[in-house]
Design an enzyme around this catalytic site. Structure first.
Site, PDB file in Angstrom:
ATOM      1  N   LYS A  36       1.121  -1.495  -0.185  1.00 40.07           N
ATOM      2  CA  LYS A  36      -0.396   0.241   0.218  1.00 40.07           C
ATOM      3  C   LYS A  36       0.618   1.388  -0.042  1.00 40.07           C
ATOM      4  O   LYS A  36       1.959   1.648   0.536  1.00 40.07           O
ATOM      5  CB  LYS A  36      -0.873  -0.206   1.392  1.00 40.07           C
ATOM      6  CG  LYS A  36      -1.535   1.026   1.243  1.00 40.07           C
ATOM      7  CD  LYS A  36      -3.416   0.555   2.627  1.00 40.07           C
ATOM      8  CE  LYS A  36      -2.764   1.465   3.797  1.00 40.07           C
ATOM      9  NZ  LYS A  36      -2.101   2.936   3.839  1.00 40.07           N
ATOM     10  N   ASP A  62      -4.204   4.716  -1.719  1.00 37.03           N
ATOM     11  CA  ASP A  62      -4.999   5.109  -0.490  1.00 37.03           C
ATOM     12  C   ASP A  62      -4.834   6.186  -0.991  1.00 37.03           C
ATOM     13  O   ASP A  62      -4.143   6.605   0.779  1.00 37.03           O
ATOM     14  CB  ASP A  62      -4.294   4.146   0.629  1.00 37.03           C
ATOM     15  CG  ASP A  62      -5.520   4.030   2.133  1.00 37.03           C
ATOM     16  OD1 ASP A  62      -6.215   4.714   1.631  1.00 37.03           O
ATOM     17  OD2 ASP A  62      -5.218   3.936   2.978  1.00 37.03           O
ATOM     18  N   HIS A  66     -11.451  12.627  -1.295  1.00 32.18           N
ATOM     19  CA  HIS A  66     -12.927  12.751  -1.369  1.00 32.18           C
ATOM     20  C   HIS A  66     -12.766  14.439  -1.219  1.00 32.18           C
ATOM     21  O   HIS A  66     -11.854  15.313  -0.286  1.00 32.18           O
ATOM     22  CB  HIS A  66     -12.826  12.621   0.465  1.00 32.18           C
ATOM     23  CG  HIS A  66     -14.023  12.981   1.078  1.00 32.18           C
ATOM     24  ND1 HIS A  66     -14.576  13.509   2.053  1.00 32.18           N
ATOM     25  CD2 HIS A  66     -15.348  13.948   1.091  1.00 32.18           C
ATOM     26  CE1 HIS A  66     -15.725  13.175   3.183  1.00 32.18           C
ATOM     27  NE2 HIS A  66     -16.152  13.644   1.504  1.00 32.18           N
ATOM     28  N   ASP A  67     -13.378  15.332  -2.682  1.00 31.42           N
ATOM     29  CA  ASP A  67     -13.707  15.924  -3.278  1.00 31.42           C
ATOM     30  C   ASP A  67     -14.592  16.110  -3.808  1.00 31.42           C
ATOM     31  O   ASP A  67     -15.616  15.450  -4.042  1.00 31.42           O
ATOM     32  CB  ASP A  67     -12.156  16.246  -3.767  1.00 31.42           C
ATOM     33  CG  ASP A  67     -12.058  17.739  -3.514  1.00 31.42           C
ATOM     34  OD1 ASP A  67     -12.383  18.774  -4.189  1.00 31.42           O
ATOM     35  OD2 ASP A  67     -10.624  18.228  -3.747  1.00 31.42           O
ATOM     36  N   THR A 126     -10.808   3.313  10.800  1.00 31.40           N
ATOM     37  CA  THR A 126     -10.649   3.020  12.073  1.00 31.40           C
ATOM     38  C   THR A 126      -9.682   3.245  12.807  1.00 31.40           C
ATOM     39  O   THR A 126      -9.960   2.485  14.146  1.00 31.40           O
ATOM     40  CB  THR A 126      -9.627   1.294  11.585  1.00 31.40           C
ATOM     41  OG1 THR A 126      -8.679   1.770  10.707  1.00 31.40           O
ATOM     42  CG2 THR A 126     -10.226   0.448  10.963  1.00 31.40           C
ATOM     43  N   GLN A 198      -4.608   3.850  16.254  1.00 29.81           N
ATOM     44  CA  GLN A 198      -6.339   3.243  15.702  1.00 29.81           C
ATOM     45  C   GLN A 198      -6.689   2.721  16.812  1.00 29.81           C
ATOM     46  O   GLN A 198      -6.466   1.814  18.572  1.00 29.81           O
ATOM     47  CB  GLN A 198      -5.634   1.841  15.454  1.00 29.81           C
ATOM     48  CG  GLN A 198      -4.680   1.557  14.493  1.00 29.81           C
ATOM     49  CD  GLN A 198      -5.522   1.899  12.874  1.00 29.81           C
ATOM     50  OE1 GLN A 198      -6.886   2.648  12.646  1.00 29.81           O
ATOM     51  NE2 GLN A 198      -4.560   2.056  11.660  1.00 29.81           N
ATOM     52  N   ARG A 219       2.509  -0.282  11.188  1.00 31.18           N
ATOM     53  CA  ARG A 219       3.329  -0.375  11.865  1.00 31.18           C
ATOM     54  C   ARG A 219       3.799  -1.418  12.618  1.00 31.18           C
ATOM     55  O   ARG A 219       5.249  -2.532  12.864  1.00 31.18           O
ATOM     56  CB  ARG A 219       2.874   0.420  12.791  1.00 31.18           C
ATOM     57  CG  ARG A 219       3.152   1.998  12.448  1.00 31.18           C
ATOM     58  CD  ARG A 219       2.001   3.118  13.872  1.00 31.18           C
ATOM     59  NE  ARG A 219       0.725   3.020  13.014  1.00 31.18           N
ATOM     60  CZ  ARG A 219      -0.301   3.336  13.762  1.00 31.18           C
ATOM     61  NH1 ARG A 219       0.295   5.051  14.115  1.00 31.18           N
ATOM     62  NH2 ARG A 219      -1.768   3.682  13.306  1.00 31.18           N
TER      63      ARG A 219
HETATM   64  O1  C5P Z   1       0.063   1.171  10.511  1.00 32.55           O
HETATM   65  P1  C5P Z   1      -1.238   0.982  10.540  1.00 32.55           P
HETATM   66  O2  C5P Z   1      -1.169  -0.807  10.870  1.00 32.55           O
HETATM   67  O3  C5P Z   1      -2.042   1.360  12.001  1.00 32.55           O
HETATM   68  O4  C5P Z   1      -1.369   1.347   9.830  1.00 32.55           O
HETATM   69  C1  C5P Z   1      -2.610   1.383   8.588  1.00 32.55           C
HETATM   70  C2  C5P Z   1      -2.514   1.381   7.353  1.00 32.55           C
HETATM   71  O5  C5P Z   1      -4.019   1.798   7.072  1.00 32.55           O
HETATM   72  C3  C5P Z   1      -2.309   3.456   7.260  1.00 32.55           C
HETATM   73  O6  C5P Z   1      -1.898   3.457   6.103  1.00 32.55           O
HETATM   74  C4  C5P Z   1      -3.467   3.949   7.312  1.00 32.55           C
HETATM   75  O7  C5P Z   1      -3.574   5.177   7.022  1.00 32.55           O
HETATM   76  C5  C5P Z   1      -4.786   2.071   6.582  1.00 32.55           C
HETATM   77  N1  C5P Z   1      -6.102   2.527   7.136  1.00 32.55           N
HETATM   78  C6  C5P Z   1      -6.634   3.497   8.049  1.00 32.55           C
HETATM   79  N2  C5P Z   1      -7.297   3.091   8.100  1.00 32.55           N
HETATM   80  C7  C5P Z   1      -8.404   3.363   7.075  1.00 32.55           C
HETATM   81  C8  C5P Z   1      -8.065   3.162   5.806  1.00 32.55           C
HETATM   82  C9  C5P Z   1      -6.393   2.818   5.698  1.00 32.55           C
HETATM   83  O8  C5P Z   1      -6.485   2.571   9.407  1.00 32.55           O
HETATM   84  N3  C5P Z   1      -9.959   2.890   7.308  1.00 32.55           N
END
Ligand code: C5P
Length: 247
Positions: A36, A62, A66-67, A126, A198, A219
């Site tokens: 991603k 990703d 949104h516009d 999330t 998160q 992460r």
């Molecule tokens: O580091 P982590 O595992 O939390 O990263 C989650 C990835 O998923 C990030 O790149 C974040 O931008 C993306 N993401 C998210 N929630 C969403 C859509 C994408 O955490 N609804």
């Protein structure tokens, strides 16, 4: 596209430069089926980041567009040109914006002769819980907001949605087998990086068992002492989750 457990894992290249992305990718071993590229890396390196990722896996760009419909359509057309396999838009942008995105992706694919990238709609991030939603005027709670946006995404013809693993089972029951469910917010059961942003989290195994097509992790892989082993561990978890799905 989502056949094997490895094809159901997407690792987010949430790093500040192309050089760092190349370093990280060199430590990925066999690697995941998907990579991603988000706003950070795309902002730093642009299409070169997509090309570097596309040399190793399918690319999920990703940018969570949104516009206004015209701007989103033009952004989708530009992004579709780089060999991207999946793109995100914010479902909350509404049906006109979503239809404009779909039309632009289809037109770009027809022009290039390649496949149209999958378009998936972010429902509720999330990182957001009930209190965060209330703050922006959504009072019905996470579950009903996700359901409303899933229905909208399906109605306009998006390929799937992004939601937390906690909502995946309810979404799967709502949408049938062919609509894609992408779940970020994945944390190992023994995650020690407590207190990150998160909120609605689950393990990769739980996400796969609940019906997720693609499990997105950044992460926990990027900060692992051995990223290749972390990836292999996540693939094994997804495998176990798929095995635990109701027949
Ligand atoms: O580091 P982590 O595992 O939390 O990263 C989650 C990835 O998923 C990030 O790149 C974040 O931008 C993306 N993401 C998210 N929630 C969403 C859509 C994408 O955490 N609804």
């Amino acid at each position: 596209m989502f056949e094997s457990a490895r094809d159901r894992l997407c690792v987010g290249l949430d790093v500040p430069s192309l050089a760092r992305a190349e370093e990280v990718l060199a430590a990925f071993g066999t690697g995941p089926g998907w990579l991603k590229v988000g706003s950070e890396l795309f902002g730093a390196a642009g299409p070169a980041a997509v090309r570097a990722a596309a040399a190793r896996a399918r690319v999920f760009l990703d940018l969570k567009l949104h516009d206004i419909p015209n701007t989103v359509a033009r952004a989708v057309a530009a992004a579709s040109g780089h060999g991207v396999a999946m793109l995100t838009v914010h479902t909350a942008g509404g049906s006109q914006m979503l239809r404009a995105a779909l039309d632009a992706a289809a037109e770009a694919a027809a022009r290039s002769g390649g496949p149209r990238p999958l378009l998936v709609g972010v429902t509720v991030l999330t990182s957001m819980g009930e209190a965060d939603l209330k703050e922006v005027g959504v009072v019905g709670g996470v579950g009903s907001q996700v359901a409303r946006l899933v229905d909208l995404a399906q109605e306009v013809g998006l390929d799937g949605v992004v939601a937390s693993a906690g909502e995946a089972a309810a979404i799967r029951a709502r949408v049938g087998p062919d609509f894609r469910i992408v779940t970020p917010g994945i944390r190992p059961a023994d995650w020690s990086g407590a207190g990150d942003d998160q909120t609605r989290v689950a393990t990769a195994q739980a996400a796969a068992a609940a019906g997720a097509d693609l499990v997105v992790v950044a992460r926990p892989v990027l900060q692992a002492p051995d990223p290749a082993a972390a990836i292999d561990g996540l693939v094994a978890e997804i495998e176990a989750g798929l095995g635990a799905r109701p027949a």
